[in-house]
Design an enzyme around this catalytic site. Sequence first.
Site, PDB file in Angstrom:
ATOM      1  N   ALA A  45      42.074  29.279  37.723  1.00 28.40           N
ATOM      2  CA  ALA A  45      41.921  28.609  39.015  1.00 28.40           C
ATOM      3  C   ALA A  45      41.297  27.226  38.863  1.00 28.40           C
ATOM      4  O   ALA A  45      41.786  26.236  39.427  1.00 28.40           O
ATOM      5  CB  ALA A  45      41.074  29.479  39.950  1.00 28.40           C
ATOM      6  N   TYR A 113      44.853  42.113  34.188  1.00 28.40           N
ATOM      7  CA  TYR A 113      43.881  41.301  33.457  1.00 28.40           C
ATOM      8  C   TYR A 113      43.372  42.008  32.199  1.00 28.40           C
ATOM      9  O   TYR A 113      43.106  43.210  32.216  1.00 28.40           O
ATOM     10  CB  TYR A 113      42.676  40.986  34.346  1.00 28.40           C
ATOM     11  CG  TYR A 113      42.992  40.124  35.546  1.00 28.40           C
ATOM     12  CD1 TYR A 113      43.205  38.759  35.395  1.00 28.40           C
ATOM     13  CD2 TYR A 113      43.047  40.668  36.824  1.00 28.40           C
ATOM     14  CE1 TYR A 113      43.486  37.960  36.497  1.00 28.40           C
ATOM     15  CE2 TYR A 113      43.328  39.875  37.924  1.00 28.40           C
ATOM     16  CZ  TYR A 113      43.548  38.524  37.759  1.00 28.40           C
ATOM     17  OH  TYR A 113      43.824  37.734  38.841  1.00 28.40           O
ATOM     18  N   ARG A 115      40.440  40.638  30.293  1.00 28.40           N
ATOM     19  CA  ARG A 115      39.470  39.548  30.147  1.00 28.40           C
ATOM     20  C   ARG A 115      38.042  40.046  29.958  1.00 28.40           C
ATOM     21  O   ARG A 115      37.128  39.237  29.788  1.00 28.40           O
ATOM     22  CB  ARG A 115      39.547  38.623  31.369  1.00 28.40           C
ATOM     23  CG  ARG A 115      39.062  39.254  32.649  1.00 28.40           C
ATOM     24  CD  ARG A 115      39.534  38.551  33.903  1.00 28.40           C
ATOM     25  NE  ARG A 115      39.304  37.126  33.964  1.00 28.40           N
ATOM     26  CZ  ARG A 115      39.676  36.367  35.012  1.00 28.40           C
ATOM     27  NH1 ARG A 115      40.286  36.931  36.057  1.00 28.40           N
ATOM     28  NH2 ARG A 115      39.443  35.078  35.015  1.00 28.40           N
ATOM     29  N   ARG A 178      39.191  38.109  44.315  1.00 30.55           N
ATOM     30  CA  ARG A 178      40.072  38.924  43.483  1.00 30.55           C
ATOM     31  C   ARG A 178      39.494  40.334  43.430  1.00 30.55           C
ATOM     32  O   ARG A 178      38.600  40.619  42.611  1.00 30.55           O
ATOM     33  CB  ARG A 178      40.187  38.341  42.067  1.00 30.55           C
ATOM     34  CG  ARG A 178      40.788  36.940  42.021  1.00 30.55           C
ATOM     35  CD  ARG A 178      42.276  36.968  42.347  1.00 30.55           C
ATOM     36  NE  ARG A 178      42.889  35.664  42.185  1.00 30.55           N
ATOM     37  CZ  ARG A 178      43.022  34.773  43.150  1.00 30.55           C
ATOM     38  NH1 ARG A 178      42.552  35.058  44.365  1.00 30.55           N
ATOM     39  NH2 ARG A 178      43.613  33.610  42.937  1.00 30.55           N
ATOM     40  N   GLY A 238      47.406  30.851  55.448  1.00 32.47           N
ATOM     41  CA  GLY A 238      48.696  31.070  54.796  1.00 32.47           C
ATOM     42  C   GLY A 238      49.576  29.839  54.821  1.00 32.47           C
ATOM     43  O   GLY A 238      49.124  28.721  54.602  1.00 32.47           O
ATOM     44  N   ALA A 242      46.038  24.715  58.077  1.00 23.54           N
ATOM     45  CA  ALA A 242      44.689  24.719  57.514  1.00 23.54           C
ATOM     46  C   ALA A 242      43.788  23.940  58.455  1.00 23.54           C
ATOM     47  O   ALA A 242      44.213  22.947  59.065  1.00 23.54           O
ATOM     48  CB  ALA A 242      44.675  24.104  56.122  1.00 23.54           C
ATOM     49  N   ALA A 266      48.897  28.172  44.488  1.00 23.26           N
ATOM     50  CA  ALA A 266      48.982  27.261  45.625  1.00 23.26           C
ATOM     51  C   ALA A 266      47.612  26.953  46.220  1.00 23.26           C
ATOM     52  O   ALA A 266      47.344  25.824  46.647  1.00 23.26           O
ATOM     53  CB  ALA A 266      49.910  27.831  46.696  1.00 23.26           C
ATOM     54  N   GLY A 267      46.727  27.952  46.258  1.00 25.23           N
ATOM     55  CA  GLY A 267      45.398  27.704  46.795  1.00 25.23           C
ATOM     56  C   GLY A 267      44.609  26.719  45.953  1.00 25.23           C
ATOM     57  O   GLY A 267      43.886  25.865  46.475  1.00 25.23           O
ATOM     58  N   ASP A 268      44.742  26.822  44.629  1.00 25.80           N
ATOM     59  CA  ASP A 268      44.073  25.879  43.732  1.00 25.80           C
ATOM     60  C   ASP A 268      44.625  24.470  43.955  1.00 25.80           C
ATOM     61  O   ASP A 268      43.872  23.488  43.992  1.00 25.80           O
ATOM     62  CB  ASP A 268      44.298  26.272  42.276  1.00 25.80           C
ATOM     63  CG  ASP A 268      43.921  27.713  41.993  1.00 25.80           C
ATOM     64  OD1 ASP A 268      42.974  28.220  42.625  1.00 25.80           O
ATOM     65  OD2 ASP A 268      44.594  28.342  41.148  1.00 25.80           O
TER      66      ASP A 268
END
Length: 328
Positions: A45, A113, A115, A178, A238, A242, A266-268
């Site tokens: 991110a 994941y 990690r 997350r 979404g 915004a 897309a959010g990043d």
Amino acid sequence: MTGAAPVACAHAPVTCIGETMAALVPDPVAPLEGADQLSVRIAGAESNVAVYLADHGVPVRWVSALGDDPFGRRIRAEVAAFGVDITGVRTDPHRPTGLLVKNPGPEGTRVHYYRKGSAASALGPDLLDDEAVRTAGLVHLSGITPALSPDCLALVTALLRPAPAARPCPVSLDVNYRPALWSDAETAAAVLHDLANRADITFVGLDEAQALWGSDLSDASDVRSLLPGPRILVVKDGGREATAFVGRGVHTEPAPKVDVVEPVGAGDAFAAGFLAGLIRGEEPVRALRLGHLTAGAALRVTGDHGPLPDADRIVELLDAPTAQWAQV
């Protein structure tokens, strides 16, 4: 910017802190069970934000830790190739680079994941002494980092513990909830609320706010009531719109229509575009538009990074009358 203090210390780069992993992705895109081959990509991110900031011409550093392994070396090379300063990235000889595997399906992409015990999960408050952090004009974080380990939580808490006026630079936080990374939803809700409310600039999706803090949060104003602390709060709804709360002002911009290939990243991208707008001194509406345009670049590709519109087109869209923007 109307109603807001400067968003970053002058003439100093943005520093993005957080884990980036190697990502294995079916190629061509298909459910993992039927895939014949996997492509190696990178996913993180904060490095996504750094890369898009670099695309917008903003001086930016990415600070993290990687294993002394081929995945770590590949990640370093790819992030640096976008013009991001990686001199603050540590090499951990004892811990591996994190890994994720994407599993595309008809109902969306699931991510698996690998990690736990990664190099980045060992980052802690000592990172505050790193030159890349001490000399930052703005520090950008996400809510992923505090979920990785107690040391990572201590790092993020230390960055956000001082009152805003006492910080060496502003701190931006994308909530980036997350669920798979948290031991339970109650802990995530409490920790992320505290951190999000302490940041100078906070990004949160309406859907993730509802998942964290209650389905009775019906709109952006409800989220603002829950998070009164940030000087600037951006609530993303979404693909619809915004809303930015800046000082006493409230600014809402619809999202342009996009043929979505994959929503991951897309959010990043939105956060990077919005921050780039603020750093340029743009008014909130134009910063929101730049966020939407940058998010659109990510939505149109299977990876986390897609090409921005050319500079002239961006200027044209930022200057467009409201009615024309709504039809983009």
